[in-house]
Design an enzyme around this catalytic site. Sequence first.
Site, mmCIF file in Angstrom:
data_model
loop_
_atom_site.group_PDB
_atom_site.id
_atom_site.type_symbol
_atom_site.label_atom_id
_atom_site.label_comp_id
_atom_site.label_asym_id
_atom_site.label_seq_id
_atom_site.Cartn_x
_atom_site.Cartn_y
_atom_site.Cartn_z
ATOM 1 N N GLN A 101 0.878 -1.221 0.136
ATOM 2 C CA GLN A 101 -0.037 0.061 -0.001
ATOM 3 C C GLN A 101 0.970 1.351 -0.041
ATOM 4 O O GLN A 101 0.357 2.335 -0.018
ATOM 5 C CB GLN A 101 -0.900 0.024 1.368
ATOM 6 N N HIS A 119 -0.907 1.343 -4.583
ATOM 7 C CA HIS A 119 -1.064 2.818 -4.566
ATOM 8 C C HIS A 119 -0.224 3.744 -5.556
ATOM 9 O O HIS A 119 -0.129 4.949 -5.572
ATOM 10 C CB HIS A 119 -1.234 3.320 -3.165
ATOM 11 N N CYS A 152 4.663 16.212 -20.701
ATOM 12 C CA CYS A 152 5.147 15.005 -21.316
ATOM 13 C C CYS A 152 6.071 15.564 -22.723
ATOM 14 O O CYS A 152 5.440 16.073 -23.629
ATOM 15 C CB CYS A 152 4.112 13.990 -21.510
ATOM 16 N N ASN A 218 1.696 -6.609 13.116
ATOM 17 C CA ASN A 218 1.536 -5.182 13.406
ATOM 18 C C ASN A 218 1.652 -4.904 14.894
ATOM 19 O O ASN A 218 1.480 -5.721 15.943
ATOM 20 C CB ASN A 218 -0.002 -5.157 12.962
HETATM 21 ZN ZN LIG Z 1 2.701 11.680 -23.019
#
Ligand SMILES: [Zn+2]
Length: 248
Positions: A101, A119, A152, A218
């Site tokens: 995670q 994630h 980009c 944990n």
């Molecule tokens: Zn791109």
Amino acid sequence: MDQVASLAAAIRGAETAVALTGAGMSTASGIPDFRSDSGIWNHFDPEDFQYHRFCNDPEGFWTDRVELHETMFSGNVEPNPAHAALDELAGDGFLYAIVTQNTDGLHDDATAAELVELHGNAHRVVCDSCGRRTDAAPIRSRVASGERPPSCTECGGVFKPDVVLFGEQLNRTDLRRARELSRKADVFLAIGSSLSVEPAASLPRTADRNGATTAVINLDKTPFSPLADFDIRGDVTEVLPELCAEVD
Ligand SMILES: [Zn+2]
């Protein structure tokens, strides 16, 4: 035999051991947690990091995002003994996959295990148009020099941190793979996760339903703890090296 030794025996006998890791894995590496009183969301407003803000105000989003990244990684962030123990288990063929995670990239050394980053990874960016992924550090420098939002160079699309933002769907391929691995696991370790949010909450349950030996490692009790075959409460940086030594 104590719990750690019994769990080590199960791992030695397993064909497909899978680890799920959460924020508790990284606190000893200097990554601040998100939800406690001293956590990230006490300093930043989660609203500023919503997916819809990225879409509607990418300039403002990126300004705040660079600041958030600097706060997250302000310490000397390095893998800790818990990461090293998983690397070693993987290298010795005792750990098939890691589902995490965390977005901190601290499992990058465990190259022998398959890695599913549920994630995403804060050290990468992804183009929202062509899907190209690239290293985030030079992109953050471009943001710092005033390029907001960064675009980009291949297609002119806007770069987004390669992490799942609030209000954004998880990557379907990663989610499907995490579920497959949970079904396939014969040993499933839930490490440093409160197991309170989906999909992490249901992965150990899936493993359990499919006959896996399950363990929670944990500091605190989790909703899955009463169902786990092993419920080991402790500091992951102590328990995992001990477990790794027992396996070997
Ligand atoms: Zn791109």
